[in-house]
Design an enzyme around this catalytic site. Structure first.
Site, mmCIF file in Angstrom:
data_model
loop_
_atom_site.group_PDB
_atom_site.id
_atom_site.type_symbol
_atom_site.label_atom_id
_atom_site.label_comp_id
_atom_site.label_asym_id
_atom_site.label_seq_id
_atom_site.Cartn_x
_atom_site.Cartn_y
_atom_site.Cartn_z
ATOM 1 N N ASP A 273 5.642 0.800 6.776
ATOM 2 C CA ASP A 273 4.496 1.495 6.598
ATOM 3 C C ASP A 273 4.057 0.519 6.586
ATOM 4 O O ASP A 273 3.918 -0.246 7.424
ATOM 5 C CB ASP A 273 4.317 0.998 4.488
ATOM 6 C CG ASP A 273 5.048 2.018 3.788
ATOM 7 O OD1 ASP A 273 4.871 3.344 3.360
ATOM 8 O OD2 ASP A 273 6.309 1.137 2.324
ATOM 9 N N GLU B 267 3.755 9.982 -6.747
ATOM 10 C CA GLU B 267 5.214 9.573 -6.536
ATOM 11 C C GLU B 267 4.399 8.012 -6.024
ATOM 12 O O GLU B 267 3.683 8.252 -5.853
ATOM 13 C CB GLU B 267 4.633 9.958 -4.812
ATOM 14 C CG GLU B 267 6.649 9.776 -3.299
ATOM 15 C CD GLU B 267 6.384 10.505 -2.121
ATOM 16 O OE1 GLU B 267 6.873 11.005 -2.374
ATOM 17 O OE2 GLU B 267 5.871 8.969 -1.300
#
Lengths: 266, 402
Positions: free
Chosen positions: A60, A49
């Protein structure tokens, strides 16, 4: 059949689980990204990824935010990330690559142009954090027509009716976010994850990856026991952040081997 | 003109708006959407909201005829909607009262907010104190420096102010951080967004709570001059005070609606905060699709404005729609022009305006001069300028210690 589906089929028939490491492209500098990717594969990654740096990574936690900021210092954007994928493909034509990022860089490039360029570069799947299926129906068709798997997040709060809608749009695999929070937050609750993953399995045949909160080999093993794939992000990015540049490949390799061994010990 | 009926069910204003969030926020937004849908027409809720606006905020805010200033300019008559006279000194409190009442009904004991100039943070801390809710305000560390008095105000009111060090350390980063908090504490926390941006239902809900400004103005103008103004002006950062005064006027097709963005050092320098006027590319940020200041890679770029409250790279999606549909016009005013208008209003009318509102005043000055004395311009004076006196003094090289 897509590279992603091929990988999951092979693993399934061998009774194995996938390990999916995440790194942010361009972190700590653009020259290291492709070597790190090869190292990940060498030390046990089934799928990579690759994070596309964005100025405003809302989903995030601090670890991946800082990785994004380091990459942005070198102006690593979507075009540069696709170049990196192309370079990676020169030596590796089998490991699937899933890009993970936010909608705006794709909007800036144009959805159609992105899909074309990504396919050409060798991208296999795309996870756009802030494109829920309802807002990207056309884009999902574009991706599918270019044989790129649209990967979607499922969360602890996703209702059953939505699970159904989302899994119908998705291909490749689905990604279950194992906790309420941002990437790299607290440790996950394995019993809760187990219950939710079983529930998702009753709705779809797609492989299920679990991530957000897998911090150590033990947790990776527990997760691998219930899911088809274990996604490890912040822990790897943190290892990159804390290493001297010349030691990064070694550190990442060692961490990956530990994770791989834990998953294989099932 | 057809009756205006925006947004659609998923918060779209034409191609703008929507719900562009991570899956982890989807259910929380759905819960909010359903709750707001239930209460937006609930007589008891609306009565409580109206009561608080009257007795706690001090509404209706008056409209004031700035006669001396109008005469001096020699053009149209300028009227000011005095949102600066609200409790906490700006329009922001209208919305925080509304959202806090929703939080209470949803049983959420904790509220969070982002703030730029600090006005929304103060307004949130104020209502949280009154309702006994825990309050955390995220503020870019740059803005914490620029708006120190408001930081102290929030602390006095019992709020925790968290300086945000990521990205450009301004409003957009505060919003990112508030979103991260929300996704982590979703079960006990209500996120009070301060502007008409964010994912649906926020742009609609904030507009509805702020619409009291325009609703009052229509009644007051009728009483004062027997008709509606020729133009309504408001500054636009995210755009909540502008949406608040524009919305009730949208169907009044002979009233010009003019949104005034921050041209900063000048549009040509790139150092501004005027995505609509500069025709920035359309993109997705903070949960909605809108005009966004960005580079060729789609990275959000740093904005510049003398006023922290306008220093935002995007704009509410309804403004994007009003621009495209040509129902509203958007223009931009530089730092220097805003400063000049700030001083004019202080000296001519005895009113110290917020630097944000000074942008609208500066454009009012420009167009009033081109209009005749029997025409009327209504400016939303969205906030008072006490919070800005340090900034103004610094820019004018005045030493406040003497």
């Amino acid at each position: 059949m897509s590279r992603i589906t091929t990988v999951f089929n092979t693993l399934r028939s061998g009774g194995k689980k996938a390990l999916i490491p995440y790194i942010t492209a361009g972190d700590p500098n653009p020259a290291l990204t492709v070597p790190i990717m090869h190292k990940l594969v060498e030390s046990g990654a089934d799928i990579i990824e690759l994070g596309v740096p964005f100025s405003d990574p809302m989903a995030d936690g601090p670890v991946i935010q800082r990785a994004s900021e380091r990459a942005l210092k070198y102006k690593v954007g979507l075009r540069k990330v696709l170049e990196m994928v192309r370079e990676f493909r020169e030596r590796d034509n089998h490991t699937p690559i899933v890009l993970m990022g936010y909608a705006n860089p794709i909007e800036a490039m144009g959805q159609e142009k992105f899909a074309e360029s990504a396919k050409l570069a060798g991208v296999d799947g795309l996870l756009t954090v802030d494109y829920p299926p309802e807002e990207c129906k056309d884009f999902v068709s574009i991706l599918k027509s270019h044989e790129i798997d649209p990967i979607f997040l499922l969360s602890p709060t996703t209702e059953d009716s939505r699970l159904d809608t989302i899994t119908k749009e998705a291909s490749g695999f689905v990604y279950y976010v194992s906790l309420k929070g941002v990437t790299g937050a607290a440790n996950l609750d394995i019993n809760e994850v187990s219950e939710r993953v079983n529930n998702i399995r009753s709705i779809t045949n797609l492989p299920i990856g679990v991530g957000f909160g897998v911090r150590d080999p033990e947790t990776a093993k527990l997760v691998a026991n219930i899911a088809d794939a274990v996604v490890v992000g912040s822990r790897i990015v943190q290892a990159i952040e804390q290493s001297q540049e010349e030691n990064i490949l070694q550190t990442v390799g060692a961490l990956m081997l530990e994770l791989r061994a834990a998953i294989n010990s099932l | 003109m057809n009756l205006y009926d925006m947004p659609d069910e998923r918060g779209h204003f034409g191609p703008y708006g929507g719900i562009f969030v991570a899956e982890t926020l989807v259910e929380a937004l759905e819960e909010l959407r359903l709750t707001y849908d239930k209460y937006r027409r609930d007589p008891e809720f609306l009565a409580e909201f109206a009561y608080d606006l009257k007795h706690f905020v001090g509404r209706p805010s008056p409209i004031y005829h700035a006669k001396r200033w109008s005469d001096k300019l020699g053009g149209a008559q300028i009227y000011l909607k005095r949102e600066d006279l609200n409790h906490t000194g700006a329009h922001k409190v209208n919305n925080t009262v509304g959202q806090a009442l929703l939080a209470k009904r949803m049983g959420k004991p904790r509220v969070i907010a982002e703030t730029g100039a600090g006005q929304h943070g103060v307004a949130t801390a104020t209502i949280a104190a009154r309702l006994g809710l825990e309050c955390v305000v995220y503020m870019g560390s740059e803005d914490v420096q620029r708006q120190a008095p408001n930081v102290y105000r929030m602390k006095l009111l019992g709020a925790t102010v968290v300086p945000v060090e990521s990205g450009s350390k301004t409003l957009k980063d505060a919003l990112n951080e508030a979103m991260r908090d929300w996704v982590t504490n979703i079960s006990n926390t209500f996120y009070i967004i301060g502007t008409v941006a964010g994912p649906h239902p926020y742009p609609m809900m904030v507009r509805d709570f702020q619409a009291v400004i325009g609703v009052e103005a229509k009644i007051q103008m009728q009483e004062m001059i027997g008709r509606q103004p020729d133009a309504v002006l408001a500054c636009v950062g995210g755009g909540s005070n502008a949406m608040g005064i524009f919305y009730p006027y949208i169907n009044e097709s002979n009233v010009r609606l003019i949104g005034v963005e921050a041209a900063g050092l000048g549009l040509e320098t790139g150092k501004h905060a005027a995505p609509l006027t500069a025709n920035s590319a359309v993109g997705v940020l903070h949960g909605n699709r809108t005009y966004l200041m960005q580079d060729e890679d789609g990275q959000i770029i740093e904005t510049h404005s003398i006023s922290a409250g306008l220093d935002y790279p995007g704009v509410g999606p309804e403004h994007a729609w009003l621009k495209d549909s040509k129902r509203a016009e958007y223009v931009a005013i530089t730092d220097d022009e805003a400063m000049a208008a700030f001083h004019s209003l202080c000296r001519t009318e005895g009113i110290i305006p917020a630097l944000e509102s000074s942008h609208a005043l500066a454009y009012a000055e420009k167009i009033a001069k081109t209009m005749s004395p029997d025409q009327v311009v209504l400016v939303n004076l969205s906030g008072r300028g006490d919070k800005d006196i340090n900034t103004v003094a610094k820019l004018s090289n005045i030493n406040l210690n003497i």
